[in-house]
Scaffold this motif. Structure first.
Motif, short mmCIF file in Angstrom:
data_model
loop_
_atom_site.label_atom_id
_atom_site.label_comp_id
_atom_site.label_asym_id
_atom_site.label_seq_id
_atom_site.Cartn_x
_atom_site.Cartn_y
_atom_site.Cartn_z
N GLU A 104 -49.66 -21.80 11.26
CA GLU A 104 -48.80 -22.74 10.56
C GLU A 104 -48.94 -22.49 9.05
OE1 GLU A 104 -46.06 -25.74 9.90
OE2 GLU A 104 -46.68 -24.79 11.79
N PRO A 105 -47.82 -22.28 8.32
CA PRO A 105 -47.92 -22.01 6.88
C PRO A 105 -48.58 -23.17 6.14
CG PRO A 105 -45.74 -21.47 7.71
CD PRO A 105 -46.44 -22.21 8.81
N THR A 106 -49.46 -22.82 5.20
CA THR A 106 -50.15 -23.83 4.41
C THR A 106 -49.97 -23.54 2.92
OG1 THR A 106 -52.21 -22.55 4.52
CG2 THR A 106 -51.87 -24.26 6.18
N PRO A 107 -49.79 -24.58 2.10
CA PRO A 107 -49.67 -24.38 0.65
C PRO A 107 -50.95 -23.79 0.06
CG PRO A 107 -48.96 -26.58 1.30
CD PRO A 107 -49.65 -25.99 2.48
N ILE A 108 -50.80 -22.97 -0.97
CA ILE A 108 -51.97 -22.42 -1.67
C ILE A 108 -52.32 -23.39 -2.78
CG2 ILE A 108 -52.93 -20.42 -2.85
CD1 ILE A 108 -50.79 -18.71 -1.56
N ASP A 109 -53.17 -24.36 -2.46
CA ASP A 109 -53.44 -25.47 -3.38
C ASP A 109 -54.07 -25.03 -4.69
OD1 ASP A 109 -52.40 -27.30 -1.58
OD2 ASP A 109 -54.34 -27.66 -0.60
N SER A 110 -54.83 -23.95 -4.67
CA SER A 110 -55.50 -23.51 -5.89
C SER A 110 -54.52 -22.88 -6.89
CB SER A 110 -56.60 -22.49 -5.57
OG SER A 110 -56.05 -21.35 -4.92
N ILE A 111 -53.29 -22.61 -6.44
CA ILE A 111 -52.27 -22.01 -7.31
C ILE A 111 -51.15 -22.98 -7.63
CG2 ILE A 111 -50.46 -20.24 -7.41
CD1 ILE A 111 -52.30 -18.35 -5.96
N ASN A 112 -50.70 -23.74 -6.64
CA ASN A 112 -49.52 -24.58 -6.81
C ASN A 112 -49.73 -25.72 -7.79
OD1 ASN A 112 -48.01 -23.11 -4.91
ND2 ASN A 112 -48.90 -24.26 -3.21
N THR A 113 -48.66 -26.06 -8.50
CA THR A 113 -48.64 -27.20 -9.43
C THR A 113 -47.34 -27.97 -9.18
OG1 THR A 113 -47.44 -26.03 -11.20
CG2 THR A 113 -49.85 -25.80 -11.15
N GLU A 114 -47.08 -28.97 -10.01
CA GLU A 114 -45.82 -29.72 -9.92
C GLU A 114 -44.67 -28.92 -10.51
OE1 GLU A 114 -46.51 -32.26 -14.07
OE2 GLU A 114 -46.54 -33.27 -12.11
N HIS A 115 -44.97 -27.74 -11.05
CA HIS A 115 -43.94 -26.83 -11.55
C HIS A 115 -43.65 -25.77 -10.49
CE1 HIS A 115 -44.14 -28.49 -15.68
NE2 HIS A 115 -45.40 -28.72 -15.35
N ASP A 116 -42.79 -24.81 -10.82
CA ASP A 116 -42.41 -23.78 -9.86
C ASP A 116 -43.43 -22.64 -9.84
OD1 ASP A 116 -40.06 -25.00 -9.05
OD2 ASP A 116 -38.86 -24.03 -10.60
N GLU A 117 -43.80 -22.23 -8.66
CA GLU A 117 -44.55 -20.98 -8.44
C GLU A 117 -43.70 -20.12 -7.51
OE1 GLU A 117 -46.94 -23.36 -10.54
OE2 GLU A 117 -46.49 -23.98 -8.49
N LEU A 118 -43.35 -18.92 -7.95
CA LEU A 118 -42.34 -18.11 -7.26
C LEU A 118 -42.75 -16.64 -7.26
CD1 LEU A 118 -39.45 -19.73 -9.28
CD2 LEU A 118 -39.59 -19.95 -6.81
N GLY A 119 -42.03 -15.85 -6.47
CA GLY A 119 -42.14 -14.39 -6.51
C GLY A 119 -43.51 -13.84 -6.23
N PRO A 120 -44.16 -14.19 -5.11
CA PRO A 120 -45.51 -13.66 -4.85
C PRO A 120 -45.49 -12.15 -4.69
CG PRO A 120 -44.59 -14.65 -2.87
CD PRO A 120 -43.65 -14.99 -3.98
N GLU A 121 -46.55 -11.52 -5.16
CA GLU A 121 -46.73 -10.07 -5.01
C GLU A 121 -48.21 -9.79 -4.83
OE1 GLU A 121 -45.69 -5.79 -5.33
OE2 GLU A 121 -44.96 -7.64 -4.42
N LEU A 122 -48.58 -9.32 -3.65
CA LEU A 122 -49.97 -9.03 -3.34
C LEU A 122 -50.33 -7.60 -3.71
CD1 LEU A 122 -50.01 -10.71 0.17
CD2 LEU A 122 -51.53 -11.38 -1.71
N ALA A 133 -58.79 -13.03 -5.84
CA ALA A 133 -59.46 -13.50 -4.63
C ALA A 133 -60.95 -13.67 -4.89
CB ALA A 133 -59.24 -12.52 -3.49
N ILE A 134 -61.46 -14.88 -4.60
CA ILE A 134 -62.87 -15.18 -4.77
C ILE A 134 -63.37 -15.83 -3.49
CG2 ILE A 134 -64.57 -16.45 -6.13
CD1 ILE A 134 -62.60 -16.44 -8.45
N ASP A 135 -64.26 -15.15 -2.78
CA ASP A 135 -64.83 -15.68 -1.52
C ASP A 135 -63.73 -16.11 -0.56
OD1 ASP A 135 -67.40 -15.27 -2.49
OD2 ASP A 135 -67.49 -17.26 -3.40
N SER A 136 -62.75 -15.23 -0.36
CA SER A 136 -61.65 -15.46 0.58
C SER A 136 -60.70 -16.57 0.16
CB SER A 136 -62.19 -15.77 1.99
OG SER A 136 -62.98 -14.68 2.46
N GLU A 137 -60.82 -17.03 -1.09
CA GLU A 137 -59.90 -18.03 -1.62
C GLU A 137 -59.30 -17.51 -2.93
OE1 GLU A 137 -59.09 -20.76 -0.10
OE2 GLU A 137 -60.59 -20.67 1.50
N TRP A 138 -58.16 -18.07 -3.32
CA TRP A 138 -57.54 -17.67 -4.58
C TRP A 138 -58.08 -18.50 -5.72
CZ3 TRP A 138 -55.58 -13.18 -4.34
CH2 TRP A 138 -54.91 -12.73 -3.19
#
Length: 225
Positions: free
Chosen positions: A109-127, A154-159
């Motif tokens: 199930e898709p989950t938000p990336i809480d350590s990155i997301n804000t009340e503003h826009d986060e777009l265009g992911p590139e790994l 990536a820090i200890d399997s988290e962003w």
């Protein structure tokens, strides 16, 4: 009658072989010019097979990922194909990055990336290919203006906390669409920043979509090494 010499026979044979090869190539090109093919199992007459129908099977929803009442777009897979990051935007709300992981039983199930997301826009992911960095663009506070490029490590399997790429990359205008080469030696992106020879003008608000009012010009591609 004089007997033909060895050299005369060789020249004659070479001419025959050359003519035969030319006839074969012309015939092969004539046949291939009238079909669409993948070089393997697909070979269909061109009038009956538009290009996209030959090269792509019909699109189907990705099992287990999304398909709710939200807009979901800009999918990016990790190099091993086991991680998917994409954008989710609900009507009238900001855009967030969400992630899903594959296992033998399917996508999680898709989950938000809480350590990155804000009340503003986060777009265009590139790994990055090694999975150590996640690039994106955002209009969050702390940038130079408009949409800026950011990176989370990536820090200890988290962003970790995202880092702005700074004034060597970003401008008071909009930068978006980060794309890394496989070796991560080059970063490509789009920007509507002032071009060489143009007067410095104040940036316009909002951007990065087809709805944007282009005050001066459209977006250009840039590369940073």
């Amino acid at each position: 009658m004089p007997r033909p010499t060895t050299s005369t026979i060789i020249i004659a044979l070479a001419s025959i072989i050359g003519v035969a090869a030319l006839v074969f190539l012309i015939g092969a090109r004539s046949r291939d010019a009238n079909v669409w093919t993948d070089g393997g199992s697909i070979r269909v007459a061109a009038p009956a097979a538009p290009l996209r129908e030959v090269l792509w099977t019909p699109a189907t929803p990705l099992p287990g990922v999304g398909h709710g009442s939200t807009d979901e777009y800009e999918p990016r897979f990790s190099a091993d194909g086991a991680t998917l990051v994409f954008v989710r935007r609900r009507a009238g709300e900001n855009a967030d990055l969400v992630t899903s992981r594959w296992s033998p039983i399917g996508w999680s199930e898709p989950t938000p990336i809480d350590s990155i997301n804000t009340e503003h826009d986060e777009l265009g992911p590139e790994l990055s290919r090694d999975g150590s960095s996640l690039y994106f663009y955002s209009d969050r506070p702390g940038g130079l203006g408009g949409y800026d490029l950011w990176v989370a490590l990536a820090i200890d399997s988290e962003w970790g906390t995202p880092i702005n790429l700074g004034p060597r990359i970003n401008s008071p205008w909009n930068e978006y669409g980060p794309a890394l080469t496989p070796d991560a030696a080059h970063l490509y992106f789009s920007s509507n920043r002032t071009r060489a020879g143009e007067p410095a003008l104040a940036p316009k608000s909002w951007g990065a979509t087809v709805r944007e009012h282009r005050a001066r010009h459209d977006y250009d591609l840039y590369r940073a090494d």
